[in-house]
Design a protein around this motif. Structure first.
Motif, mmCIF file in Angstrom:
data_model
loop_
_atom_site.group_PDB
_atom_site.id
_atom_site.type_symbol
_atom_site.label_atom_id
_atom_site.label_comp_id
_atom_site.label_asym_id
_atom_site.label_seq_id
_atom_site.Cartn_x
_atom_site.Cartn_y
_atom_site.Cartn_z
ATOM 1 N N SER A 300 0.802 -1.227 0.000
ATOM 2 C CA SER A 300 0.000 0.000 0.000
ATOM 3 C C SER A 300 0.832 1.272 0.000
ATOM 4 O O SER A 300 0.404 2.307 -0.517
ATOM 5 N N LYS A 301 2.027 1.225 0.590
ATOM 6 C CA LYS A 301 2.855 2.422 0.669
ATOM 7 C C LYS A 301 3.845 2.538 -0.493
ATOM 8 O O LYS A 301 4.631 3.482 -0.547
ATOM 9 N N GLN A 302 3.804 1.577 -1.411
ATOM 10 C CA GLN A 302 4.710 1.607 -2.558
ATOM 11 C C GLN A 302 4.138 2.492 -3.668
ATOM 12 O O GLN A 302 2.914 2.617 -3.813
ATOM 13 N N GLU A 303 5.022 3.071 -4.454
ATOM 14 C CA GLU A 303 4.585 3.876 -5.581
ATOM 15 C C GLU A 303 3.925 2.964 -6.635
ATOM 16 O O GLU A 303 4.409 1.886 -6.929
ATOM 17 N N GLY A 304 2.805 3.415 -7.157
ATOM 18 C CA GLY A 304 2.096 2.633 -8.168
ATOM 19 C C GLY A 304 1.328 1.462 -7.594
ATOM 20 O O GLY A 304 1.063 0.487 -8.320
ATOM 21 N N ALA A 305 0.945 1.539 -6.311
ATOM 22 C CA ALA A 305 0.233 0.422 -5.687
ATOM 23 C C ALA A 305 -1.082 0.128 -6.397
ATOM 24 O O ALA A 305 -1.436 -1.035 -6.625
ATOM 25 N N GLN A 306 -1.804 1.208 -6.790
ATOM 26 C CA GLN A 306 -3.098 0.988 -7.445
ATOM 27 C C GLN A 306 -2.946 0.240 -8.757
ATOM 28 O O GLN A 306 -3.790 -0.602 -9.101
ATOM 29 N N ARG A 307 -1.876 0.507 -9.508
ATOM 30 C CA ARG A 307 -1.665 -0.212 -10.769
ATOM 31 C C ARG A 307 -1.408 -1.694 -10.502
ATOM 32 O O ARG A 307 -1.863 -2.564 -11.255
ATOM 33 N N SER A 308 -0.675 -1.969 -9.418
ATOM 34 C CA SER A 308 -0.433 -3.368 -9.055
ATOM 35 C C SER A 308 -1.733 -4.070 -8.703
ATOM 36 O O SER A 308 -1.974 -5.218 -9.113
ATOM 37 N N TYR A 309 -2.600 -3.373 -7.953
ATOM 38 C CA TYR A 309 -3.883 -3.968 -7.583
ATOM 39 C C TYR A 309 -4.724 -4.267 -8.824
ATOM 40 O O TYR A 309 -5.417 -5.288 -8.890
ATOM 41 N N ALA A 310 -4.673 -3.379 -9.805
ATOM 42 C CA ALA A 310 -5.446 -3.579 -11.034
ATOM 43 C C ALA A 310 -4.952 -4.804 -11.802
ATOM 44 O O ALA A 310 -5.749 -5.592 -12.323
ATOM 45 N N ARG A 311 -3.647 -4.978 -11.867
ATOM 46 C CA ARG A 311 -3.090 -6.134 -12.579
ATOM 47 C C ARG A 311 -3.403 -7.430 -11.840
ATOM 48 O O ARG A 311 -3.706 -8.457 -12.457
ATOM 49 N N VAL A 312 -3.333 -7.377 -10.516
ATOM 50 C CA VAL A 312 -3.688 -8.553 -9.714
ATOM 51 C C VAL A 312 -5.132 -8.954 -10.000
ATOM 52 O O VAL A 312 -5.448 -10.138 -10.169
ATOM 53 N N MET A 313 -6.021 -7.965 -10.047
ATOM 54 C CA MET A 313 -7.432 -8.249 -10.325
ATOM 55 C C MET A 313 -7.598 -8.943 -11.675
ATOM 56 O O MET A 313 -8.363 -9.908 -11.816
ATOM 57 N N LYS A 314 -6.870 -8.466 -12.687
ATOM 58 C CA LYS A 314 -7.008 -9.055 -14.022
ATOM 59 C C LYS A 314 -6.603 -10.525 -14.020
ATOM 60 O O LYS A 314 -7.332 -11.388 -14.521
ATOM 61 N N PHE A 315 -5.452 -10.828 -13.426
ATOM 62 C CA PHE A 315 -4.992 -12.217 -13.392
ATOM 63 C C PHE A 315 -5.941 -13.082 -12.568
ATOM 64 O O PHE A 315 -6.187 -14.248 -12.902
#
Length: 505
Positions: A300-315
């Protein structure tokens, strides 16, 4: 991408005990039609396992998620000590209260013929609750191998007990009628061995977690505890609402269906077994949750966390789509297996895809729900879950008397659809994540169409071999389609991804 690979690896390790647990549970469920020709005989055990999840929520009162949340900013050992002391004291008190009121609970659950089931349930809840924080610590510290070992060991103990006393022993006594072990069968425990196996498996798990339990120091920080409880009490509402949504249909089925008592038990036994046939989807969801919750907090405190969450959702959605097709396209094979001894167990197979898709919606909701856990707006999660619970209660009461199995399945499907949409809309308002919404909806629509096409083909010609062949062809076609659409993503997964990219051209 390295974070995604790490999450995938941990999901695999957390998935090992989950897959083993679900698969062995699946084997035990598959064994029910061979051990008990009449589904009604399994109704009582279904009632017990519909009660246990509600008690798990009350007994753990959000401590697991709270530990992940506060371990980011508090001294981990001090937090672990305080929460462990709290959980130990309340578990003893709650278990004692439950045991003292076992007669009332047995009557309310229509278990007066087997009050011993409630006593066994008390033991299962006791040991499972005491194992909650040690398991949470293993997950928070990213020790999935240790987690997997302990989980699988407990599951194996459970399995051995059940299959020894219900599978092996009756045949042995039949061939050796003078053996003293026949006295065990004279106890007429029957399906109660499922609960005894569960209890012994829970005790074995607890004993294997003693190294983690020994690290607890008897200290209690009142101020910290109050802060944790302020965060976690909405999660109790979320948890109870979630259990209503998940378990209510099985808990109330025989009480609201307009049928004689014995027929109601018959249908409950069938419905409970059918419900578990969505096991592959729930395996994926449970394995993912074990790894994802600590991952999301750590990320959550990493830069670009939301983009990571979006990719996780896709997979995640892609994986669930494959699970859905594996269930739906091989439904006839599953039906053939469970009806080898009795055709009665094959009733209501048509609702399995509805339940499976509903569980995919639930898995997506779990992904989406990270927004209110990260922002501390847990009450929003409670509101969404309460809304889903109200809809579940209303639809179960209205639909089960009219549509029976189908009514229960539609109630589950509708509830999880509502929760998924509500969490997405509110999450994008307070914690926007750039999900590939159109693509994900398209994948879900596509697998639904594929399943309908398969059932349409089988309407005209439906031998089992043809069902398996056409199902396999359609599954392969979806695999190739996804591989082509996600070709760029595959290329980032190293040698395997590059090889797959070359194969699909």
């Amino acid at each position: 991408m390295s974070e995604i690979k790490k999450l995938a690896g941990q999901t695999l390790w957390y998935g090992v005990p989950t897959i083993v647990s679900r698969f062995l549970g699946y084997l035990m469920n598959m064994a029910l039609p061979f051990l008990f020709l009449q589904p009604a005989k399994t109704a009582d055990i279904t009632q017990v396992y519909a009660i246990i999840p509600f008690l798990n929520v009350l007994f753990t009162y959000g401590m697991e998620t709270a530990y992940f949340r506060f371990s980011q900013e508090k001294d981990k050992q001090h937090l672990y000590n305080t929460l462990s002391v709290s959980l130990f004291v309340t578990t003893i008190i709650f278990t004692l209260a439950l045991w003292l009121n076992r007669g009332v609970l047995a009557e309310a659950a229509s278990l007066t013929e087997h009050p011993e089931y409630i006593t066994l349930m008390c033991g299962i809840i006791l040991f499972d609750t005491l194992a909650t924080l040690p398991f949470a610590r293993l997950r928070q510290e990213s020790r999935p191998r240790r987690y997997a070992f302990v989980r699988v060991a407990g599951i194996i103990v459970n399995l051995l007990i059940v299959f020894f006393f219900l599978g092996f022993l009756p045949g042995y006594v039949e061939q050796n009628p003078e053996s003293p072990v026949r006295l065990i069968l004279n106890l007429d425990i029957g399906i109660g061995w499922y609960l005894i196996g569960n209890l012994l498996g829970s005790i074995a798990t607890f004993l294997l977690l003693i190294p983690e339990l020994r690290s607890v120091r008897w200290e209690f920080d009142t101020a910290l505890w109050k802060e944790v409880m302020k965060y976690s009490y909405p999660l109790i509402i979320v948890g109870l609402g979630g259990m209503i949504n998940d378990m209510l249909s099985r808990l109330v089925y025989q009480h609201v269906v307009d049928l004689p008592a014995e027929e109601a038990k018959h249908q409950l036994g069938i419905f409970a077994n059918i419900y578990r046939l969505a096991v592959l989807v729930t395996i994926m969801i449970q394995a993912f949750r074990m790894a994802a919750e600590p991952f999301f907090f750590n990320q959550s405190k990493q830069e670009g966390a939301q983009r990571s969450y979006a990719r996780v959702m896709k997979f995640f959605v892609i994986a669930c789509c494959f699970m859905f097709l594996m269930i739906g396209l091989y439904l006839d094979l599953l039906k053939w297996i469970i009806t080898l001894k009795s055709e009665a167990w094959g009733e209501a197979m048509y609702i399995v895809p509805i339940l499976a898709m509903g569980n995919i919606f639930l898995g997506i909701y779990y992904n989406l729900s990270i927004w209110y856990k990260l922002t501390g707006k847990n009450l929003y999660g409670a509101y969404i879950t309460i809304g889903g619970a109200i809809l579940t209660i209303i639809l179960n009461i209205i639909l089960i008397p009219k549509l029976q199995y189908l009514g229960a399945a539609l109630a589950t499907f509708s509830c999880y659809l509502l929760m998924m949409v509500a969490s997405y809309v509110s999450g994008q308002k307070f914690y926007p994540v750039p999900y590939a919404t159109k693509k994900l909806v398209s994948y879900l629509a596509l697998v639904t169409i594929i399943l309908l096409v398969h059932r349409g083909i089988l309407y005209f010609y439906n031998p089992l071999w043809f069902s398996i062949l056409t199902g396999s062809i359609l599954l392969l076609a979806f695999l190739l389609f996804v591989a082509r659409v996600e070709k760029k993503e595959l290329a980032s997964f190293g040698a395997f991804g590059q090889w797959a990219g070359r194969v699909i051209g």
